[in-house]
Design a protein around this motif. Structure first.
Motif, PDB file in Angstrom:
ATOM      1  N   LEU A  47       0.822  -1.209   0.000  1.00  0.00           N
ATOM      2  CA  LEU A  47       0.000   0.000   0.000  1.00  0.00           C
ATOM      3  C   LEU A  47       0.856   1.258   0.000  1.00  0.00           C
ATOM      4  CD1 LEU A  47      -2.769  -1.111   2.509  1.00  0.00           C
ATOM      5  CD2 LEU A  47      -2.965  -0.922   0.011  1.00  0.00           C
ATOM      6  N   GLU A  48       2.040   1.165   0.565  1.00  0.00           N
ATOM      7  CA  GLU A  48       2.936   2.316   0.605  1.00  0.00           C
ATOM      8  C   GLU A  48       3.519   2.653  -0.765  1.00  0.00           C
ATOM      9  OE1 GLU A  48       5.904   1.440   3.477  1.00  0.00           O
ATOM     10  OE2 GLU A  48       4.539   1.573   5.196  1.00  0.00           O
ATOM     11  N   ILE A  49       3.637   1.651  -1.644  1.00  0.00           N
ATOM     12  CA  ILE A  49       4.283   1.899  -2.933  1.00  0.00           C
ATOM     13  C   ILE A  49       3.315   1.849  -4.110  1.00  0.00           C
ATOM     14  CG2 ILE A  49       6.490   1.025  -2.093  1.00  0.00           C
ATOM     15  CD1 ILE A  49       5.982  -1.536  -3.694  1.00  0.00           C
ATOM     16  N   SER A  50       2.054   1.480  -3.870  1.00  0.00           N
ATOM     17  CA  SER A  50       1.081   1.383  -4.951  1.00  0.00           C
ATOM     18  C   SER A  50       0.092   2.547  -4.880  1.00  0.00           C
ATOM     19  CB  SER A  50       0.315   0.053  -4.878  1.00  0.00           C
ATOM     20  OG  SER A  50      -0.682   0.002  -5.877  1.00  0.00           O
ATOM     21  N   VAL A  64       9.132   2.373  -8.982  1.00  0.00           N
ATOM     22  CA  VAL A  64       7.939   1.533  -9.020  1.00  0.00           C
ATOM     23  C   VAL A  64       7.047   1.995 -10.165  1.00  0.00           C
ATOM     24  CG1 VAL A  64       5.872   0.792  -7.783  1.00  0.00           C
ATOM     25  CG2 VAL A  64       8.018   1.118  -6.534  1.00  0.00           C
ATOM     26  N   LEU A  65       6.786   1.093 -11.088  1.00  0.00           N
ATOM     27  CA  LEU A  65       5.878   1.375 -12.199  1.00  0.00           C
ATOM     28  C   LEU A  65       4.536   0.696 -11.932  1.00  0.00           C
ATOM     29  CD1 LEU A  65       8.260   0.765 -15.245  1.00  0.00           C
ATOM     30  CD2 LEU A  65       7.816   2.905 -14.036  1.00  0.00           C
ATOM     31  N   PHE A  66       3.449   1.363 -12.296  1.00  0.00           N
ATOM     32  CA  PHE A  66       2.123   0.769 -12.165  1.00  0.00           C
ATOM     33  C   PHE A  66       1.344   0.972 -13.453  1.00  0.00           C
ATOM     34  CE2 PHE A  66       2.191   5.007 -10.385  1.00  0.00           C
ATOM     35  CZ  PHE A  66       1.036   5.622 -10.829  1.00  0.00           C
ATOM     36  N   GLU A  67       0.267   0.209 -13.609  1.00  0.00           N
ATOM     37  CA  GLU A  67      -0.544   0.124 -14.826  1.00  0.00           C
ATOM     38  C   GLU A  67       0.171  -0.756 -15.868  1.00  0.00           C
ATOM     39  OE1 GLU A  67      -3.653   1.063 -15.375  1.00  0.00           O
ATOM     40  OE2 GLU A  67      -3.779   1.874 -13.345  1.00  0.00           O
TER      41      GLU A  67
END
Length: 220
Positions: A47-50, A64-67
């Motif tokens: 939760l801290e990195i997303s 950190v990459l998302f999607e």
């Protein structure tokens, strides 16, 4: 958490968007670590990195990459032969179809949750209509376009895999009405990077989820 010596993909075993990135990593032959979490009890570190509280995440060194679409384009730009076209207009068109694939995932997921017959058939009709322009667009060589695997193929493969599983186990298959999509599905599901992109008991887990929801589809 595992070490950051190689990319770490943070995953949930049934997530189609994670699977897109696994397929791309395998196709590109990139060494990576995969770490599964329980989305019903998300770890504090996750939760801290997303920013969105969703998977996939790709940890690259301290970044950190998302999607999944963003992750896949990063992988495409940094490893091996490009899977998106070089021409800007063709590349934009591929991106548009990748975005379109999300609407199919949403409809597919809604089908597994619909409880009322009327709701179920309305969603199924919507899904079937969405497949029509895709049938017109894709090529006839077993890939989205031409004779090579692209990021569009990796984007749609999870949808096609789930549609085949439901067809095999329940006998419901909107894809079967479309000749080119059916050929596309058969070809993609034969590829090692697609076959190895899920856990060994994926089919059982996916069907268990459908039956646990107790929707209209589970009674077919």
């Amino acid at each position: 958490m595992a070490s950051l010596e190689q990319p770490i993909l943070i995953s949930f075993k049934l997530c189609p968007f994670v699977q897109r990135s696994v397929i791309t990593l395998l196709h590109k032959k990139i060494d990576f670590t995969i770490e599964y979490i329980n989305l019903r009890k998300k770890p504090d570190w996750f939760l801290e990195i997303s920013p969105l509280g969703k998977v996939p995440l790709l940890r690259v060194k301290e970044h950190v990459l998302f999607e999944s679409a963003v992750i896949n384009e990063y992988l495409d730009e940094t490893h091996g032969e490009r899977m998106l076209p070089e021409d800007p207009l063709a590349r934009a068109e591929h991106r548009a179809w990748i975005e379109f694939s999300t609407s199919l995932f949403n409809a597919q997921h809604q089908l597994t949750q619909a409880r009322r017959e009327e709701t179920y058939y309305k969603i199924e009709e919507d899904l079937t209509k969405k497949l029509a322009p895709l049938e017109r667009k894709i090529g006839d060589q077993g890939f989205f376009e031409g004779d090579s695997f692209s990021l569009v193929d990796s984007a749609f493969a999870p949808f096609l895999m789930r549609s085949q599983i439901v067809a095999d186990n329940i006998g419901v298959d909107p894809v079967s009405d479309y000749k080119k999509i059916s050929k596309w599905r058969k070809n993609l599901l034969s590829l090692p990077e697609v076959q190895k992109s899920v856990v060994k008991d994926f089919e059982d887990l996916y069907m268990e989820g459908i039956y646990e929801r107790g929707g209209y589809l589970a009674d077919q």
